[in-house]
Enzyme design. Structure first.
Site, PDB file in Angstrom:
ATOM      1  CG  LEU A 113      -1.928  -1.137   1.336  1.00  0.00           C
ATOM      2  CD1 LEU A 113      -2.670  -1.082   2.671  1.00  0.00           C
ATOM      3  CD2 LEU A 113      -2.917  -1.097   0.172  1.00  0.00           C
ATOM      4  CB  ILE A 115       2.794   1.608   4.847  1.00  0.00           C
ATOM      5  CG1 ILE A 115       1.364   2.172   4.777  1.00  0.00           C
ATOM      6  CG2 ILE A 115       3.395   1.796   6.237  1.00  0.00           C
ATOM      7  CD1 ILE A 115       0.367   1.432   5.653  1.00  0.00           C
ATOM      8  N   GLY A 116       5.556   0.738   3.481  1.00  0.00           N
ATOM      9  CA  GLY A 116       6.954   0.333   3.581  1.00  0.00           C
ATOM     10  C   GLY A 116       7.869   1.276   2.824  1.00  0.00           C
ATOM     11  N   PRO A 145       9.335 -11.064  -2.363  1.00  0.00           N
ATOM     12  CG  PRO A 145       7.283 -11.525  -1.311  1.00  0.00           C
ATOM     13  CD  PRO A 145       8.676 -12.064  -1.484  1.00  0.00           C
ATOM     14  CB  SER A 146      11.684  -7.818   0.726  1.00  0.00           C
ATOM     15  OG  SER A 146      10.659  -7.825   1.700  1.00  0.00           O
ATOM     16  CE1 TYR A 150      13.618  -3.274   0.686  1.00  0.00           C
ATOM     17  CE2 TYR A 150      14.686  -5.410   0.693  1.00  0.00           C
ATOM     18  CZ  TYR A 150      13.956  -4.444   1.343  1.00  0.00           C
ATOM     19  OH  TYR A 150      13.573  -4.627   2.648  1.00  0.00           O
ATOM     20  NE  ARG A 152       7.688  -2.848  -7.218  1.00  0.00           N
ATOM     21  CZ  ARG A 152       7.493  -3.907  -6.426  1.00  0.00           C
ATOM     22  NH1 ARG A 152       7.762  -5.123  -6.868  1.00  0.00           N
ATOM     23  NH2 ARG A 152       7.023  -3.767  -5.208  1.00  0.00           N
TER      24      ARG A 152
END
Length: 177
Positions: A113, A115-116, A145-146, A150, A152
């Protein structure tokens, strides 16, 4: 407290702020959630007291070992912390001060969303403000996913570096050998 507002990709509002002493129990709970996500639920040994002392030393002379930023969303007329970033300033002999992101965590229902990314950006802003030449963090090799996130945002993966460490017992043994 310093605030940075924003809205998620689906229009939910959120605020980021530097954590205060009252946030320590919630941050520790999120650290435990992160450990579950990282498949290491029994690895967290830090206490609320140690996290408090390391984040907010009260001896009048010490600098904090780390800082925390929390992400809050409105829930039931209150503000609920749903994520955090823990960081510190380290030193690199090649470039000088480095901001190091130790942990970044957003609860699962609030992921993807924005936030990260906002938490990471606020840590970057702290690095710039503190004259850091580098922003560094680690990610588990299975956390695609992380890793994709990173990639992107344009971060560089340092695949040639390996991380080594001692646990407390190993460090004590090595120090006394």
């Amino acid at each position: 407290a310093e605030y940075m507002g924003g809205s998620t990709t689906v229009g939910m509002s959120f605020e980021l702020r530097r954590a205060g002493p009252d946030d320590i129990p919630t941050i520790l709970a999120l650290i435990r959630e992160l450990a579950e996500y990282e498949k290491a639920p029994d690895a967290v040994s830090i206490s609320e007291l140690q996290l408090m002392e390391d984040s907010f030393p009260n001896d009048g002379t010490s600098r904090p070992f780390c800082w925390n930023i929390v992400a809050e969303v409105p829930k039931d007329g209150q503000r609920q912390v749903v994520g955090f970033a823990n960081y510190f300033i380290s030193f690199n002999t090649w470039v000088g001060k480095t901001v190091y992101l130790e942990d970044l965590f957003v609860q699962s229902e609030y992921r993807n969303l924005g936030i990260g990314k906002a938490l990471m950006k606020m840590v970057a802003q702290e690095g710039v403000k503190n004259g850091c030449s580098r922003y560094r963090w680690q990610v588990l090799d299975w956390n695609t996913p992380s890793i994709d996130f990173y990639d992107r945002i344009g971060a560089t993966c340092l695949k040639e570096w390996l991380t080594y460490q001692f646990d407390r017992e190993g460090m004590e043994h090595f120090a006394s050998s």
